[in-house]
Scaffold this motif. Structure first.
Motif, PDB file in Angstrom:
ATOM      1  N   SER A 306     119.356  16.211  21.913  1.00 37.41           N
ATOM      2  CA  SER A 306     118.601  15.209  22.661  1.00 37.41           C
ATOM      3  C   SER A 306     117.243  15.797  23.023  1.00 37.41           C
ATOM      4  O   SER A 306     117.017  16.997  22.895  1.00 37.41           O
ATOM      5  CB  SER A 306     119.350  14.768  23.930  1.00 37.41           C
ATOM      6  OG  SER A 306     119.489  15.853  24.834  1.00 37.41           O
ATOM      7  N   GLY A 307     116.353  14.916  23.482  1.00 37.58           N
ATOM      8  CA  GLY A 307     115.005  15.366  23.797  1.00 37.58           C
ATOM      9  C   GLY A 307     114.209  15.650  22.530  1.00 37.58           C
ATOM     10  O   GLY A 307     114.613  15.316  21.417  1.00 37.58           O
ATOM     11  N   ASP A 308     113.062  16.268  22.699  1.00 35.99           N
ATOM     12  CA  ASP A 308     112.232  16.628  21.557  1.00 35.99           C
ATOM     13  C   ASP A 308     112.867  17.804  20.818  1.00 35.99           C
ATOM     14  O   ASP A 308     113.069  18.859  21.408  1.00 35.99           O
ATOM     15  CB  ASP A 308     110.821  17.012  22.027  1.00 35.99           C
ATOM     16  CG  ASP A 308     109.925  17.385  20.872  1.00 35.99           C
ATOM     17  OD1 ASP A 308     109.878  18.592  20.521  1.00 35.99           O
ATOM     18  OD2 ASP A 308     109.299  16.487  20.300  1.00 35.99           O
ATOM     19  N   PRO A 309     113.230  17.642  19.526  1.00 38.14           N
ATOM     20  CA  PRO A 309     113.983  18.701  18.845  1.00 38.14           C
ATOM     21  C   PRO A 309     113.217  20.010  18.714  1.00 38.14           C
ATOM     22  O   PRO A 309     113.805  21.086  18.862  1.00 38.14           O
ATOM     23  CB  PRO A 309     114.296  18.090  17.474  1.00 38.14           C
ATOM     24  CG  PRO A 309     113.293  17.003  17.290  1.00 38.14           C
ATOM     25  CD  PRO A 309     113.014  16.471  18.652  1.00 38.14           C
ATOM     26  N   ALA A 310     111.916  19.935  18.447  1.00 40.02           N
ATOM     27  CA  ALA A 310     111.122  21.151  18.319  1.00 40.02           C
ATOM     28  C   ALA A 310     111.036  21.888  19.657  1.00 40.02           C
ATOM     29  O   ALA A 310     111.170  23.117  19.725  1.00 40.02           O
ATOM     30  CB  ALA A 310     109.729  20.827  17.793  1.00 40.02           C
ATOM     31  N   GLU A 311     110.864  21.133  20.730  1.00 44.20           N
ATOM     32  CA  GLU A 311     110.808  21.750  22.055  1.00 44.20           C
ATOM     33  C   GLU A 311     112.142  22.407  22.402  1.00 44.20           C
ATOM     34  O   GLU A 311     112.187  23.516  22.954  1.00 44.20           O
ATOM     35  CB  GLU A 311     110.454  20.698  23.106  1.00 44.20           C
ATOM     36  CG  GLU A 311     110.345  21.256  24.518  1.00 44.20           C
ATOM     37  CD  GLU A 311     110.005  20.199  25.538  1.00 44.20           C
ATOM     38  OE1 GLU A 311     110.224  20.444  26.747  1.00 44.20           O
ATOM     39  OE2 GLU A 311     109.529  19.113  25.149  1.00 44.20           O
ATOM     40  N   GLY A 312     113.246  21.724  22.063  1.00 50.65           N
ATOM     41  CA  GLY A 312     114.560  22.299  22.322  1.00 50.65           C
ATOM     42  C   GLY A 312     114.764  23.610  21.580  1.00 50.65           C
ATOM     43  O   GLY A 312     115.331  24.567  22.127  1.00 50.65           O
TER      44      GLY A 312
END
Length: 430
Positions: A306-312
């Motif tokens: 969940s959320g932005d995959p790159a940020e995760g």
């Protein structure tokens, strides 16, 4: 190869039921079921259908009698001898006898418990209550039935040639994606599309297309029945369900804060290697990793769901570095709303920095967008979640507030306990 258009045109569910087997489910459900059977088998849970896409009036599209027939058929299923032999004797994730004899004996005698179905407006209220190991196995077949009955409802008025053209276009669309992925160096990708597939036959076709088109880059399917039938790896680890129920059972804020780590401590007793994958976002990835015990840093990888995959992925990499681990030796599994272009982008961004891997779900097994009038076959977001445990409500926060679930007062409490600050809203594709 099955002529899907002809099968759809001639559909008679009594010879072509939607769910054909108790192992027509995701591998991680069986792994989690064994863990629950061992650690929390007496916990009483309620699972409920949740249609996040309110614009899809399921009760108007799907005949209640037909839905009941399909659900009743699932309740008649039991594990077949060949399926039991496969589960008992096959090697999964490099380990033989993944499933213990006591669990297998229980599973071989299992019939799924009763369901409650009621029409509420233009939606269905579908719930399952009982002991956790039994009820949790309803999730995937229930979703498969609802998704495929919706597909059948849309397709029912089409002629044979119209269906032939529709499936030819869908096959071409998928094969174009496969050709896009074929040229990606170092790609590792699996089918995660059981829960919101267009149909069983279509998922099976998609797996065969991936096998032929991607070769060794295709590492397996989450669907146990298809894995057995097509002789590919069964793929899957654990899901949000475990920390949601463990957290609901917590009596104090301190126990609540500890619950997600208790889940993984129990998991670590049974599994090693590539099954030690952390799913950190149930109550916010950032806070989970900041408070995580040191032993978790030694696990194989993290799933970003969940959320932005790159940020995760970046958050995970920084966490490993801070804990003295080399991110290049760690696996990051991306699994949220993926399609071919995003997979190519993420592989290019993280190859060499971590070991990227991809669980491709709904937009692999149910991408009929743009292929029917009014986009009547476009995928939608349907889930079946644990909503209570021993009478207490469950909560999921996620890294995307649009995926949060639970009573408002409990969501507020969980945000306080897990110190979840402002979150960016991201549209839920599927």
């Amino acid at each position: 190869m099955v002529d899907i258009a002809t099968r759809v045109y001639n559909h008679n569910w009594k010879i072509d039921p939607i769910v054909r087997s108790l192992i027509d489910t995701d591998f991680y459900k069986l792994l989690m079921c064994q863990s629950v059977f061992r650690n929390k088998r007496d916990t009483q849970v309620t699972f409920s259908l949740i249609n996040r896409s309110k614009s899809i009036p399921l009760a108007d599209l799907i005949d209640e009698g037909e839905l009941r027939e399909q659900l009743d058929h699932i309740r008649s299923l039991s594990l077949k001898r060949g399926e039991s032999t496969w589960l008992r004797g096959n090697t999964f994730y490099g380990k033989r006898q993944m499933f213990r004899p006591d669990f297998m004996e229980w599973f071989e005698n299992l019939r799924l418990p009763p369901y409650h179905l009621e029409r509420v407006g233009d939606q269905y209220e579908l719930t399952f209550e009982g002991s956790w190991p039994e009820v949790m196995l309803w999730e995937i077949p229930a979703l498969s039935v609802l998704m495929e009955l919706r597909s059948r409802a849309v397709l029912r008025g089409m002629g044979k040639f119209e269906l032939e053209v529709l499936y030819a276009r869908a096959m071409t669309k998928l094969w174009t994606k496969v050709e896009t992925l074929r040229g990606v160096d170092g790609l590792r990708i699996a089918d995660f599309g059981t829960r919101r597939r267009h149909s069983y036959l279509w998922q099976d076709w998609c797996v065969q297309a991936m096998l032929e088109g991607l070769g060794e880059k295709f590492v397996g399917t989450s669907n146990c029945l298809i894995a057995m039938k097509r002789e590919v790896e069964a793929i899957g680890t654990n899901a949000h369900e475990l920390p949601m129920v463990y957290a609901a059972l917590a009596e104090t804020d301190d126990e609540l804060r500890q619950a997600p780590y208790d889940v993984l401590a129990d998991w670590q007793e049974e599994h090693d290697g590539n099954l030690r994958i952390i799913l950190p976002d149930t109550y916010g990835t950032k806070g989970f990793l900041e408070d995580a015990p040191d032993w978790l840093a030694g696990w194989t990888g993290i799933r970003v769901d969940s959320g932005d995959p790159a940020e995760g992925a970046e958050i995970a990499m920084r966490w490993w570095q801070d804990r003295g681990e080399d991110p290049r030796e760690k696996m990051v599994i991306f699994s949220d709303g993926l399609d071919a272009d995003k997979i190519v982008e993420l592989q290019g961004q993280f190859a060499g920095r971590v070991k990227p891997s991809f669980g491709w779900g709904t937009l692999l097994t149910n991408d009929f967008r743009g292929l029917t009038p009014d986009d009547a076959l476009a995928p939608f977001s349907l889930v079946c979640k644990a909503v209570s445990a021993n009478g207490k409500p469950t909560v999921k926060l996620s890294d995307n507030p649009n995926k949060a679930m639970g009573p408002a007062d409990e969501i507020a409490r969980y945000k306080r306990v897990f110190d979840v600050g402002a979150q960016a809203e991201i549209d839920v594709i599927v």
